[in-house]
Scaffold this active site. Structure first.
Site, PDB file in Angstrom:
ATOM      1  CG  ASP A  70       4.182  10.321  78.968  1.00 57.98           C
ATOM      2  OD1 ASP A  70       3.972   9.171  79.479  1.00 57.98           O
ATOM      3  OD2 ASP A  70       4.459  11.080  79.692  1.00 57.98           O
TER       4      ASP A  70
ATOM      5  NE  ARG B  48      12.548  19.037  69.314  1.00 59.83           N
ATOM      6  CZ  ARG B  48      11.761  19.119  68.590  1.00 59.83           C
ATOM      7  NH1 ARG B  48      10.324  18.750  68.702  1.00 59.83           N
ATOM      8  NH2 ARG B  48      12.083  18.971  67.175  1.00 59.83           N
TER       9      ARG B  48
END
Ligand code: RIB
Length: 315
Positions: free
Chosen positions: A252, A285
């Site tokens: 994404d 992350r």
């Protein structure tokens, strides 16, 4: 500059890490539970907005605490939320995500993501879209609504980008309404029957997808990088080395960055390099929207590394 109108999903991602998948009937202990804003549509909207594109979301959430939180986080990320409708009778979409060794498996409960019908998207486009804007969508909302929206966006002269995820076979002729299709390996295999693993199979897949009508094809290949093809070139972009923490939002982030570069007039080769930088930061992350970097972070990495794709074909 044009804007990005995203019609897509908004999910609360409930995610937990474990060493391995449980077997049927087994309970195992996990760790690192996280509840955070996700959904392919909203993730791509946030990525485009963080990369500097004016972005508006068309979506539905339930009238519940998760829905309120998702709208508030999307607005905080700078995405226009006038087209996000709280609806009665359906809960906000939920994605249950199991993370194992940096990889993930997702079970989606779409809930309110299936609430909008074609007329709702059409009305939102009346309010938000102008000729030349980008229309971006995925397949986490109602399929019939999504297919109608793609045809309508194309008919209105919007630059139409489709990420057919989760994978499903597309109606015949639909790719004729698509300017850019972005697929991962499994989506590519489902849609055109070619599993892309190397230059040769990526070229074969892009031949097939362009043969069905797509103007530009992008294939994301996880740790093997990405491939792009348009009328004048075919490019292979290696991935950057990264300490992988969570791959949930990598695709994404890549696509949101690509869309923002398109609107900024950046050429495909540089856009692929920038998108690769953005996704390599995202995988380092934890979580979905919270893992998407800012434009400043992407610029810094891009200026350090200057990633360039390899040209496989040029016209
Ligand atoms: O692409 C990642 C997203 O897929 C997650 O945020 C989850 O919500 C699922 O929709």
């Amino acid at each position: 500059m044009g804007r990005v109108i995203v019609f897509g999903s908004m999910n609360m991602d409930l995610t937990v890490e474990c060493d391995r998948m449980p077997r049927a009937g087994e309970t195992i202990e996990g760790r690192g539970f996280l509840s955070n804003a996700g959904g392919k549509g909203a993730n791509q909207a946030v990525a485009a907005a963080r990369m500097g594109a004016e972005t508006h979301m068309v979506a539905a959430v339930g009238r519940d605490a998760f829905g309120d939180e998702l709208i508030s986080q999307l607005a905080d990320a700078g995405v226009g939320c006038a087209g996000v409708c709280p609806v009665d009778g359906s809960a906000t979409g939920i994605a249950t995500i199991i993370r194992t060794s940096g990889d993930n498996r997702i079970i989606l409960s779409p809930g309110a993501n299936h609430a909008l019908v074609a007329a709702d998207v059409s009305a939102a486009l009346d309010d938000l879209a102008e000729y030349g804007d980008v229309f971006l969508t995925q397949l986490e909302c109602d399929p019939e609504t999504t297919f109608a929206a793609i045809r309508e966006a194309h008919g209105r002269g919007l630059y139409t980008i489709v990420n057919p995820a989760p994978a499903q076979v597309l109606p015949e002729g639909l790719l004729g309404c698509v300017d850019l299709v972005c697929v991962n390996e499994t989506e590519c295999h489902t849609i055109c029957g070619v599993l892309p693993t190397d230059d040769e199979t990526c070229l074969a897949a892009s031949d097939a997808l362009m043969g069905q009508g797509a103007t530009t094809v992008v294939v994301t290949l996880g740790s093997h990088g990405a491939f792009a093809r348009d009328a004048s070139q075919a490019l292979a972009m290696p991935a950057l080395p990264a300490e992988v923490v969570d791959t949930t939002c990598a695709g994404d982030t890549f696509l949101g960055s690509l869309v923002a570069s398109h609107l900024a007039g950046i050429d495909l080769a540089e856009a692929m390099g920038r998108a690769t930088c953005a996704s390599s930061i995202a995988v380092s992350r934890l979580g979905a929207q919270r893992s998407i970097p800012s434009l400043v972070e992407v610029d810094r990495l891009f200026d350090d590394v200057r990633p360039r794709p390899r040209t496989i074909l040029s016209a």
